[in-house]
Scaffold this motif. Structure first.
Motif, PDB file in Angstrom:
ATOM      1  N   SER A  26     -44.476  35.393 108.138  1.00 12.90           N
ATOM      2  CA  SER A  26     -44.997  36.484 108.949  1.00 12.90           C
ATOM      3  C   SER A  26     -45.062  36.170 110.532  1.00 12.90           C
ATOM      4  CB  SER A  26     -46.561  36.743 108.289  1.00 12.90           C
ATOM      5  OG  SER A  26     -46.988  37.912 109.390  1.00 12.90           O
ATOM      6  N   THR A  27     -44.664  37.020 111.382  1.00 14.73           N
ATOM      7  CA  THR A  27     -44.512  36.737 112.765  1.00 14.73           C
ATOM      8  C   THR A  27     -45.144  37.838 113.540  1.00 14.73           C
ATOM      9  OG1 THR A  27     -42.398  37.642 112.902  1.00 14.73           O
ATOM     10  CG2 THR A  27     -42.507  35.132 112.427  1.00 14.73           C
ATOM     11  N   PRO A  28     -45.879  37.713 114.586  1.00 16.55           N
ATOM     12  CA  PRO A  28     -46.416  38.765 115.306  1.00 16.55           C
ATOM     13  C   PRO A  28     -45.609  39.675 115.955  1.00 16.55           C
ATOM     14  CG  PRO A  28     -47.184  36.367 116.076  1.00 16.55           C
ATOM     15  CD  PRO A  28     -46.192  36.291 114.881  1.00 16.55           C
ATOM     16  N   GLN A  29     -45.923  40.769 116.248  1.00 14.09           N
ATOM     17  CA  GLN A  29     -44.892  41.808 117.075  1.00 14.09           C
ATOM     18  C   GLN A  29     -45.730  42.594 117.902  1.00 14.09           C
ATOM     19  OE1 GLN A  29     -41.519  42.000 116.242  1.00 14.09           O
ATOM     20  NE2 GLN A  29     -42.229  40.353 115.115  1.00 14.09           N
ATOM     21  N   LYS A  30     -47.002  42.205 118.033  1.00 13.41           N
ATOM     22  CA  LYS A  30     -47.905  43.043 119.077  1.00 13.41           C
ATOM     23  C   LYS A  30     -48.770  41.913 119.805  1.00 13.41           C
ATOM     24  CE  LYS A  30     -48.354  47.486 116.789  1.00 13.41           C
ATOM     25  NZ  LYS A  30     -49.194  48.551 116.298  1.00 13.41           N
ATOM     26  N   SER A  31     -49.542  42.159 120.768  1.00 14.43           N
ATOM     27  CA  SER A  31     -50.305  41.452 121.455  1.00 14.43           C
ATOM     28  C   SER A  31     -51.541  40.543 120.675  1.00 14.43           C
ATOM     29  CB  SER A  31     -51.057  42.090 122.512  1.00 14.43           C
ATOM     30  OG  SER A  31     -52.036  42.936 121.799  1.00 14.43           O
ATOM     31  N   PRO A  32     -51.646  39.518 121.032  1.00 15.18           N
ATOM     32  CA  PRO A  32     -52.762  38.716 120.229  1.00 15.18           C
ATOM     33  C   PRO A  32     -53.789  39.604 119.879  1.00 15.18           C
ATOM     34  CG  PRO A  32     -51.619  36.932 122.012  1.00 15.18           C
ATOM     35  CD  PRO A  32     -51.169  38.657 122.318  1.00 15.18           C
ATOM     36  N   GLU A  33     -54.298  40.429 121.017  1.00 11.31           N
ATOM     37  CA  GLU A  33     -55.398  41.045 120.836  1.00 11.31           C
ATOM     38  C   GLU A  33     -55.301  42.132 119.700  1.00 11.31           C
ATOM     39  OE1 GLU A  33     -55.439  39.059 124.399  1.00 11.31           O
ATOM     40  OE2 GLU A  33     -54.023  40.746 124.036  1.00 11.31           O
ATOM     41  N   GLU A  34     -54.250  42.707 119.652  1.00 10.25           N
ATOM     42  CA  GLU A  34     -53.661  43.753 118.715  1.00 10.25           C
ATOM     43  C   GLU A  34     -54.041  43.121 117.324  1.00 10.25           C
ATOM     44  OE1 GLU A  34     -51.193  47.242 120.377  1.00 10.25           O
ATOM     45  OE2 GLU A  34     -50.481  45.350 121.120  1.00 10.25           O
ATOM     46  N   VAL A  35     -53.302  41.893 117.185  1.00 13.11           N
ATOM     47  CA  VAL A  35     -53.221  41.084 115.857  1.00 13.11           C
ATOM     48  C   VAL A  35     -54.568  40.555 115.378  1.00 13.11           C
ATOM     49  CG1 VAL A  35     -52.458  38.870 114.983  1.00 13.11           C
ATOM     50  CG2 VAL A  35     -50.803  40.287 116.356  1.00 13.11           C
ATOM     51  N   LYS A  36     -55.399  40.309 116.490  1.00 16.01           N
ATOM     52  CA  LYS A  36     -56.631  39.853 116.147  1.00 16.01           C
ATOM     53  C   LYS A  36     -57.700  40.936 115.568  1.00 16.01           C
ATOM     54  CE  LYS A  36     -59.744  36.402 118.266  1.00 16.01           C
ATOM     55  NZ  LYS A  36     -60.371  35.835 119.522  1.00 16.01           N
ATOM     56  N   ALA A  85     -43.355  41.111  95.017  1.00 16.74           N
ATOM     57  CA  ALA A  85     -43.717  40.375  96.346  1.00 16.74           C
ATOM     58  C   ALA A  85     -43.668  41.027  97.407  1.00 16.74           C
ATOM     59  CB  ALA A  85     -43.055  39.123  96.273  1.00 16.74           C
ATOM     60  N   ARG A  86     -42.619  41.979  97.659  1.00 17.97           N
ATOM     61  CA  ARG A  86     -42.407  42.869  98.865  1.00 17.97           C
ATOM     62  C   ARG A  86     -43.401  43.602  98.988  1.00 17.97           C
ATOM     63  NH1 ARG A  86     -37.546  43.758  98.059  1.00 17.97           N
ATOM     64  NH2 ARG A  86     -36.794  42.207  99.531  1.00 17.97           N
ATOM     65  N   GLU A  87     -43.830  44.370  97.884  1.00 19.87           N
ATOM     66  CA  GLU A  87     -45.107  45.248  97.939  1.00 19.87           C
ATOM     67  C   GLU A  87     -46.238  44.645  98.094  1.00 19.87           C
ATOM     68  OE1 GLU A  87     -47.384  47.969  94.589  1.00 19.87           O
ATOM     69  OE2 GLU A  87     -45.139  47.860  94.273  1.00 19.87           O
ATOM     70  N   LEU A  88     -46.494  43.547  97.849  1.00 23.12           N
ATOM     71  CA  LEU A  88     -47.769  42.808  98.362  1.00 23.12           C
ATOM     72  C   LEU A  88     -47.805  42.276  99.700  1.00 23.12           C
ATOM     73  CD1 LEU A  88     -47.649  39.990  95.338  1.00 23.12           C
ATOM     74  CD2 LEU A  88     -49.289  42.195  95.484  1.00 23.12           C
ATOM     75  N   ALA A  89     -46.510  42.036 100.109  1.00 19.76           N
ATOM     76  CA  ALA A  89     -46.401  41.741 101.710  1.00 19.76           C
ATOM     77  C   ALA A  89     -46.355  43.122 102.533  1.00 19.76           C
ATOM     78  CB  ALA A  89     -45.302  41.090 102.154  1.00 19.76           C
ATOM     79  N   GLU A  90     -45.729  44.051 102.210  1.00 19.17           N
ATOM     80  CA  GLU A  90     -46.049  45.381 102.791  1.00 19.17           C
ATOM     81  C   GLU A  90     -47.418  45.875 102.695  1.00 19.17           C
ATOM     82  OE1 GLU A  90     -43.175  47.869 100.629  1.00 19.17           O
ATOM     83  OE2 GLU A  90     -41.400  46.890 101.957  1.00 19.17           O
ATOM     84  N   ASN A  91     -48.315  45.586 101.917  1.00 19.70           N
ATOM     85  CA  ASN A  91     -49.643  46.135 101.904  1.00 19.70           C
ATOM     86  C   ASN A  91     -50.613  45.354 102.523  1.00 19.70           C
ATOM     87  OD1 ASN A  91     -49.312  48.709 100.217  1.00 19.70           O
ATOM     88  ND2 ASN A  91     -49.295  47.430  98.294  1.00 19.70           N
ATOM     89  N   ASP A  92     -50.043  44.122 102.934  1.00 19.42           N
ATOM     90  CA  ASP A  92     -50.880  43.510 104.070  1.00 19.42           C
ATOM     91  C   ASP A  92     -51.330  44.282 105.184  1.00 19.42           C
ATOM     92  OD1 ASP A  92     -52.023  41.483 106.091  1.00 19.42           O
ATOM     93  OD2 ASP A  92     -51.061  39.886 105.031  1.00 19.42           O
ATOM     94  N   PRO A  93     -52.492  44.386 105.542  1.00 18.84           N
ATOM     95  CA  PRO A  93     -52.876  45.165 106.683  1.00 18.84           C
ATOM     96  C   PRO A  93     -52.178  44.724 108.097  1.00 18.84           C
ATOM     97  CG  PRO A  93     -54.916  44.992 105.363  1.00 18.84           C
ATOM     98  CD  PRO A  93     -53.919  44.006 104.827  1.00 18.84           C
ATOM     99  N   MET A  94     -51.928  43.436 108.088  1.00 21.42           N
ATOM    100  CA  MET A  94     -51.112  42.943 109.323  1.00 21.42           C
ATOM    101  C   MET A  94     -49.831  43.785 109.348  1.00 21.42           C
ATOM    102  SD  MET A  94     -52.581  40.819 111.602  1.00 21.42           S
ATOM    103  CE  MET A  94     -53.881  39.691 111.571  1.00 21.42           C
ATOM    104  N   HIS A  95     -49.047  43.845 108.203  1.00 21.07           N
ATOM    105  CA  HIS A  95     -47.701  44.392 108.250  1.00 21.07           C
ATOM    106  C   HIS A  95     -47.809  45.831 108.154  1.00 21.07           C
ATOM    107  CE1 HIS A  95     -46.991  40.366 106.032  1.00 21.07           C
ATOM    108  NE2 HIS A  95     -46.762  40.226 107.463  1.00 21.07           N
ATOM    109  N   LYS A  96     -48.740  46.470 107.676  1.00 15.56           N
ATOM    110  CA  LYS A  96     -48.946  48.120 107.470  1.00 15.56           C
ATOM    111  C   LYS A  96     -49.165  48.604 108.859  1.00 15.56           C
ATOM    112  CE  LYS A  96     -50.754  50.261 103.802  1.00 15.56           C
ATOM    113  NZ  LYS A  96     -51.628  50.476 102.885  1.00 15.56           N
ATOM    114  N   SER A  97     -49.858  47.617 109.648  1.00 18.58           N
ATOM    115  CA  SER A  97     -50.230  48.347 111.090  1.00 18.58           C
ATOM    116  C   SER A  97     -49.078  47.987 112.131  1.00 18.58           C
ATOM    117  CB  SER A  97     -51.503  47.629 111.552  1.00 18.58           C
ATOM    118  OG  SER A  97     -51.205  46.225 111.817  1.00 18.58           O
ATOM    119  N   GLU A  98     -48.112  46.996 111.606  1.00 19.65           N
ATOM    120  CA  GLU A  98     -46.990  46.796 112.382  1.00 19.65           C
ATOM    121  C   GLU A  98     -47.323  45.877 113.452  1.00 19.65           C
ATOM    122  OE1 GLU A  98     -44.824  50.047 113.695  1.00 19.65           O
ATOM    123  OE2 GLU A  98     -44.059  50.734 111.394  1.00 19.65           O
TER     124      GLU A  98
END
Length: 128
Positions: A26-36, A85-98
């Motif tokens: 998993s890699t960040p796509q938004k600012s550290p504040e948005e990820v946090k 596994a893809r569904e589990l990853a996609e449902n992670d709020p980090m990934h759902k929120s992009e």
């Protein structure tokens, strides 16, 4: 190149464990504040996966020097298929929120040793 099912059979034939799990980097796509901002929902989600037995391991990754945490992370899922596994990853709020994106791969665990089962966030430990 060897087909995945053939590779699993070959590994088992030579006495390897051939235990299949799925790894999401998993890699960040938004600012550290948005990820946090998504972190509390993400932690609740992964704790639920851990409790249900779907999450084997998860946590942040360092940079190449091993000295700094750069925001990347890894989740290791127990799933019946890459689609699950893809569904589990996609449902992670980090990934759902992009806030983060992920790369998903199968991992065939062949060698190593474990002596305990530990729920890392729940504190549940079984010694066998």
């Amino acid at each position: 190149m060897v087909a995945w099912t053939d590779y699993k059979a070959v590994a088992r034939d030579r006495g390897a464990l051939a235990f299949e799990v799925f790894v999401a980097e998993s890699t960040p796509q938004k600012s550290p504040e948005e990820v946090k901002a998504v972190l509390p929902d993400h932690l609740a989600y992964v704790k639920g996966l851990e409790t249900s037995g779907k999450l084997m391991l998860a946590g942040p990754l360092s940079d190449d020097s091993g000295e700094e945490m750069q925001g990347a992370g890894m989740l290791v899922f127990r799933a019946a298929s890459i689609n699950e596994a893809r569904e589990l990853a996609e449902n992670d709020p980090m990934h759902k929120s992009e806030a983060r994106t992920f790369r998903l791969r199968k991992w065939l665990i062949n060698e190593g040793s474990l002596s305990i089962t530990a729920g890392l966030s729940s504190g549940h430990i079984v010694i066998s």
